[in-house]
Design an enzyme around this catalytic site. Structure first.
Site, PDB file in Angstrom:
ATOM      1  N   GLU A  83      -6.188  -5.275 -11.556  1.00 28.65           N
ATOM      2  CA  GLU A  83      -7.787  -5.113 -11.939  1.00 28.65           C
ATOM      3  C   GLU A  83      -8.076  -4.778 -13.411  1.00 28.65           C
ATOM      4  O   GLU A  83      -8.948  -5.141 -13.837  1.00 28.65           O
ATOM      5  CB  GLU A  83      -8.705  -4.426 -10.908  1.00 28.65           C
ATOM      6  CG  GLU A  83      -9.027  -5.030  -9.783  1.00 28.65           C
ATOM      7  CD  GLU A  83      -8.376  -5.007  -8.614  1.00 28.65           C
ATOM      8  OE1 GLU A  83      -8.853  -5.683  -7.465  1.00 28.65           O
ATOM      9  OE2 GLU A  83      -7.282  -4.586  -8.438  1.00 28.65           O
ATOM     10  N   LYS A 128       1.673   2.174 -10.866  1.00 24.30           N
ATOM     11  CA  LYS A 128       0.126   1.984 -10.605  1.00 24.30           C
ATOM     12  C   LYS A 128      -0.223   0.799 -10.822  1.00 24.30           C
ATOM     13  O   LYS A 128       0.517  -0.117 -11.071  1.00 24.30           O
ATOM     14  CB  LYS A 128      -0.427   2.718 -12.023  1.00 24.30           C
ATOM     15  CG  LYS A 128      -0.105   4.143 -12.064  1.00 24.30           C
ATOM     16  CD  LYS A 128      -1.303   4.841 -13.268  1.00 24.30           C
ATOM     17  CE  LYS A 128      -0.846   5.877 -13.919  1.00 24.30           C
ATOM     18  NZ  LYS A 128      -1.733   6.352 -14.866  1.00 24.30           N
ATOM     19  N   GLY A 129      -1.360   0.384 -10.103  1.00 27.69           N
ATOM     20  CA  GLY A 129      -1.612  -0.883 -10.065  1.00 27.69           C
ATOM     21  C   GLY A 129      -2.323  -1.350 -11.175  1.00 27.69           C
ATOM     22  O   GLY A 129      -2.914  -0.735 -11.821  1.00 27.69           O
ATOM     23  N   LYS A 149       7.315  -8.639 -17.857  1.00 31.25           N
ATOM     24  CA  LYS A 149       6.883  -9.947 -18.082  1.00 31.25           C
ATOM     25  C   LYS A 149       5.601 -10.357 -17.028  1.00 31.25           C
ATOM     26  O   LYS A 149       4.465 -11.072 -17.724  1.00 31.25           O
ATOM     27  CB  LYS A 149       8.008 -11.095 -18.137  1.00 31.25           C
ATOM     28  CG  LYS A 149       7.559 -12.631 -18.152  1.00 31.25           C
ATOM     29  CD  LYS A 149       8.736 -13.471 -18.251  1.00 31.25           C
ATOM     30  CE  LYS A 149       9.701 -13.431 -19.016  1.00 31.25           C
ATOM     31  NZ  LYS A 149      10.586 -14.577 -19.158  1.00 31.25           N
ATOM     32  N   GLY A 185      -6.311 -15.971  -5.231  1.00 30.91           N
ATOM     33  CA  GLY A 185      -7.239 -15.289  -4.404  1.00 30.91           C
ATOM     34  C   GLY A 185      -8.311 -14.597  -4.993  1.00 30.91           C
ATOM     35  O   GLY A 185      -9.500 -14.808  -4.870  1.00 30.91           O
ATOM     36  N   LEU A 228       7.357  -2.421 -13.527  1.00 37.71           N
ATOM     37  CA  LEU A 228       8.511  -2.694 -12.735  1.00 37.71           C
ATOM     38  C   LEU A 228       9.069  -4.059 -13.443  1.00 37.71           C
ATOM     39  O   LEU A 228      10.459  -4.333 -13.472  1.00 37.71           O
ATOM     40  CB  LEU A 228       8.248  -3.058 -11.511  1.00 37.71           C
ATOM     41  CG  LEU A 228       7.933  -1.750 -10.685  1.00 37.71           C
ATOM     42  CD1 LEU A 228       7.418  -2.193  -9.017  1.00 37.71           C
ATOM     43  CD2 LEU A 228       8.872  -0.576 -10.643  1.00 37.71           C
ATOM     44  N   ASN A 229       8.323  -4.990 -14.200  1.00 38.85           N
ATOM     45  CA  ASN A 229       8.620  -6.132 -14.768  1.00 38.85           C
ATOM     46  C   ASN A 229       7.614  -6.516 -15.931  1.00 38.85           C
ATOM     47  O   ASN A 229       6.488  -6.681 -15.725  1.00 38.85           O
ATOM     48  CB  ASN A 229       8.609  -7.256 -13.893  1.00 38.85           C
ATOM     49  CG  ASN A 229       9.047  -8.515 -14.569  1.00 38.85           C
ATOM     50  OD1 ASN A 229       8.739  -8.779 -15.542  1.00 38.85           O
ATOM     51  ND2 ASN A 229       9.728  -9.124 -13.806  1.00 38.85           N
ATOM     52  N   GLN A 277      -0.171 -10.394 -15.881  1.00 34.63           N
ATOM     53  CA  GLN A 277      -1.559  -9.832 -15.118  1.00 34.63           C
ATOM     54  C   GLN A 277      -2.517  -9.458 -16.094  1.00 34.63           C
ATOM     55  O   GLN A 277      -3.850  -9.755 -15.886  1.00 34.63           O
ATOM     56  CB  GLN A 277      -1.040  -8.543 -14.002  1.00 34.63           C
ATOM     57  CG  GLN A 277      -0.212  -9.020 -13.101  1.00 34.63           C
ATOM     58  CD  GLN A 277      -1.282  -9.622 -12.017  1.00 34.63           C
ATOM     59  OE1 GLN A 277      -2.275  -9.070 -11.401  1.00 34.63           O
ATOM     60  NE2 GLN A 277      -1.344 -11.052 -11.971  1.00 34.63           N
ATOM     61  N   THR A 326       0.827 -12.414  -8.532  1.00 38.89           N
ATOM     62  CA  THR A 326       0.822 -11.310  -9.125  1.00 38.89           C
ATOM     63  C   THR A 326       2.489 -10.906  -9.543  1.00 38.89           C
ATOM     64  O   THR A 326       2.720 -10.352 -10.270  1.00 38.89           O
ATOM     65  CB  THR A 326       0.362 -10.175  -8.622  1.00 38.89           C
ATOM     66  OG1 THR A 326       1.095  -9.972  -7.094  1.00 38.89           O
ATOM     67  CG2 THR A 326      -1.203 -10.302  -8.320  1.00 38.89           C
TER      68      THR A 326
END
Length: 736
Positions: free
Chosen positions: A702, A698-699, A631, A235, A628-629, A636, A464
């Protein structure tokens, strides 16, 4: 237990739980669905960019084999406008009237028994136009200018006074072109009505938005719309809005009373599902000889469609990037005859950071200071606008640890001072921040009689790793093995979830899952509160921990019992709990919620005779809060890095300046990096859990892209002494 402690599952680099379905072909994407009696649709796009339709002759198409209907503005029923969303207003509703606002605008939909018949018939429709001169350039004086569209302009201090005290002032104009998202999967909608109820399989990053929009447009209750998107073929922001092809597929299905499948072609993807809008930016920075920033002024103008309000404040990042006392940021939009823009990975920051971080390097060069030292000197210890401490900010560590990993100390001080044979070598750096973004989210978690857990939320996973990290988190919080947990998503009938975009889903969804699991633990404790047979009788959530499928006392792990035992003794098949998250507020925290930070280090090699540039290696040091992961997080950042290289060196959506036609709307013509263009990418995560939320995440979707264009441009300057201020960086700009 109020926060997520370090555990045995969260953080581990587990393989994707959805990988077996994908590699065996069992994962069903929207394009894979076939329904009984299904028909196929094709679109007709405008061949002018501005004007009106004066006539439509669909007779030849209607007579073609297999054709069931042709719908145009002359035959379409009136549709209601789409609603306001978290990301702004909906794109214009299709087939409203005879006006043409951009090249490729959907002006008819053809439905036939097969996709081939529909596409053939679409070419048989004859359109007559009255064309007018299109507005296609942000500098066109006829264009309507929208000033400060969403009220995000900023000003602190006195920039005029700041520049007056500066020893060095650097200014320049930077331009970035339109880019097109181009996910690998073609956007698809399959619509099926059952009386007044609607089911839609759609390539969306936000099922609930599709449900809300279709309900509003077609005047039906939201409860009568179900949107399914368990797997989406990418996306990068293209699936965040409800585009007109979705509405047209639903309309055709209602008119025919049969299911309709509509798959966009690759050229249609360039005009139908958004793009990163171009920008022209003027930036001016002042500093003292000692290396203190004293003023930043950043103005940006970008393009927007004639009747749309998509907005990207390209200058906004400059307001919070550095500890500078005097800052002014201003953004405007020019209304043009272009397809509606939309979010593309790192919207606004991807463009604005290129200008800011390039200019920061120019200032460092002008005062004779190492670019890394200059950035460290002007590091913002607190949020520059709020005046509050950050909930977390490891940018300084990103600079220092990234520089050590990269070998920044080997960098020659002067431009052109490093060579390898005939090649010029350049080292470049960019600082990166991506704003905090979270919105409310809900999740539901159940434990079944066999001890397995089932969690769900109406989110999407666009690649993601949401399936995987939420499975890990649920397993950790319930004390289960990963293979005993199933996490489902992509169904609007599930609890509400926001969009997979803005680097906000993981934080919002993780906090909702955390709340649901903690509430579920309390539900189990409530069942045994007065149970004299239970070793957990009278225990509270603060007294217990979970592991190995059991709830047990913290002080004596032997005192506890399994989920299976509790459910069986009380005759229950399963127990469920709902959880919700709300975004933290700075006023409540006494801190400024922080997004992700990073530092990007790049080495380039340039053949000055041929103008050929190769990115030799990249080091990305990222502060992403709790990972959290490792890998999927690393993946990402690698993916974002490739996107940043692409933005810097390859991507440019080329629009004909007269007709408004996109001239390179195929993968054969739209340049993107291939494997040979992608160097070794080193990723390291620094910092720790963020204090603003229970899970500390945190994201990072981007932040992987932001800064690559500037770092590459800065490396080019270091190699050649030539400052490139327009993207993409091309051969002609580099020939010396």
């Amino acid at each position: 237990m109020t926060t997520l402690e370090a555990g045995r599952i969260v953080g581990a680099g587990l393989d994707r739980v959805d990988a077996p379905l994908k590699v065996t072909g069992a994962a069903q994407y929207p394009n894979d669905f076939t329904l009984p009696g299904m028909t196929h649709a094709a679109l007709v796009g405008s061949t002018i960019a501005a004007g009106r339709i004066t006539g439509i002759d669909a007779s030849e198409a209607l007579a073609a084999p297999g054709v069931l209907t042709v719908i145009t503005h002359l035959t379409a029923p009136r549709l209601e406008p789409g609603p306001m969303t978290l990301l702004g207003g909906s794109p214009p509703t299709p087939l409203r009237d005879d006006r043409i606002l951009h090249y490729g605008q959907h002006i008819a939909i053809v439905v036939a028994e097969s996709a081939e018949q529909a596409r053939h018939a679409a070419r048989l429709i004859h359109i007559r136009y009255e064309a007018t001169e299109a507005l296609l350039d942000v500098d066109d004086p006829r264009a309507e200018i929208v000033v400060n569209p969403w009220g995000m302009d900023t000003e602190r201090g006195d920039v005029g006074a700041g520049f007056a005290q500066a020893d060095v002032v650097v200014e320049g104009t930077y331009t970035t072109p339109d880019n097109t998202n181009n996910p690998l999967g073609l956007m698809t909608t399959v619509a099926s009505w059952h009386g007044d109820s609607l089911t839609v399989h759609d390539s969306t990053q936000w099922p609930h938005n599709v449900r809300t929009t279709l309900a509003a447009v077609f005047g039906i209750p939201e409860s009568g719309v179900r949107v399914l998107a368990p797997f989406v073929g990418g996306g990068f922001g293209a699936g965040l809005r409800v585009w007109s092809h979705v509405i047209l597929a639903v309309l055709a299905a209602r008119e025919l009373k049969r299911p309709v499948k509509l798959v966009l072609s690759r050229p249609e993807m360039f005009t139908s599902v958004g793009h990163r809008p171009n920008s022209v930016q003027q930036i001016k920075i002042g500093a003292t000889r000692d290396g203190d920033l004293v003023a930043i002024e950043h103005h940006g103008i970008s393009s927007v469609a004639m009747e749309d309000d998509d907005y990207e404040p390209v200058s906004a990042g400059s307001a919070v990037a550095y500890a500078c006392p005097n800052v002014l940021t201003r953004d405007r939009q020019a209304r043009l005859n272009i397809p509606c823009p939309g979010s593309m990975r790192a919207p606004a920051e991807g463009q604005g950071n290129f200008a800011l971080e390039s200019a920061i390097d120019d200032v460092a060069h002008a005062i004779g200071m190492d670019p890394l030292e200059f950035r460290l000197r002007n590091f913002a210890d607190e949020h520059p606008l709020r005046g509050l401490p950050w909930s977390s900010n490891a940018l300084r560590a990103c600079y220092l640890e990234g520089a050590e990993r990269f070998g920044w100390s080997r960098r020659g001080r002067e431009p052109g001072s490093m060579r390898e044979g005939n090649l010029l070598v350049g080292y470049g750096l960019a600082g990166v921040s991506y704003p905090f973004y979270q919105v409310p989210c809900q999740a539901r978690v159940s434990v079944r009689h066999d001890g397995s857990a089932y969690a769900r939320s109406a989110a999407t996973d666009i690649g993601t790793g949401t399936y995987t990290v939420m499975t890990q988190l649920t397993a950790e919080l319930l004390g289960l093995d990963v293979d005993r947990v199933r996490f489902d998503l992509g169904d609007s009938d599930m609890p509400y979830a926001p969009q997979a975009g803005g680097s906000g889903l993981t934080g919002a969804l993780a906090n909702a899952v955390h709340a649901a699991c903690r509430r579920l633990t309390r539900e189990f404790l409530d069942i045994v509160r007065d149970d004299t047979r239970s070793p957990l009788q009278g225990a509270t959530a603060e007294d217990v921990a979970v592991s190995d499928g059991r709830i047990h006392l913290i002080e004596d792990s032997a005192q506890g019992e399994s989920y299976v035992g509790i459910l069986a003794r009380h005759g229950l098949e399963e127990l469920s709990a709902d959880g919700r998250s709300t975004p933290p507020r700075a006023e409540d925290l006494g801190m400024a919620p922080a997004g992700a930070f990073g530092a990007k280090f790049v080495e380039v090699r340039i053949d000055p005779a041929l103008g050929l540039l190769r990115v030799a290696r990249v080091v990305s040091a990222i502060d992403g809060g709790r990972i959290l992961n490792e890998k999927t997080a690393t993946s990402q950042i690698i993916g974002g890095t490739v996107g940043g290289i692409s933005q810097a060196l390859f991507e440019e959506t080329a629009t004909d300046a007269v007709t408004g036609r996109i001239a390179n709307a195929t993968f054969g013509d739209y340049l993107m990096p291939v494997n040979a263009d992608v160097p070794y990418i080193d990723v390291l995560f620094v910092g720790g859990p963020d204090r603003a939320t229970r899970t500390g995440t945190k994201g990072i979707g981007e932040v992987g892209l932001v800064g690559l264009a500037a770092a590459i441009g800065n490396a080019v300057f270091h190699a050649t002494g030539r400052r490139i201020r327009s993207l993409p960086i091309t051969i002609d700009q580099l020939m010396l």
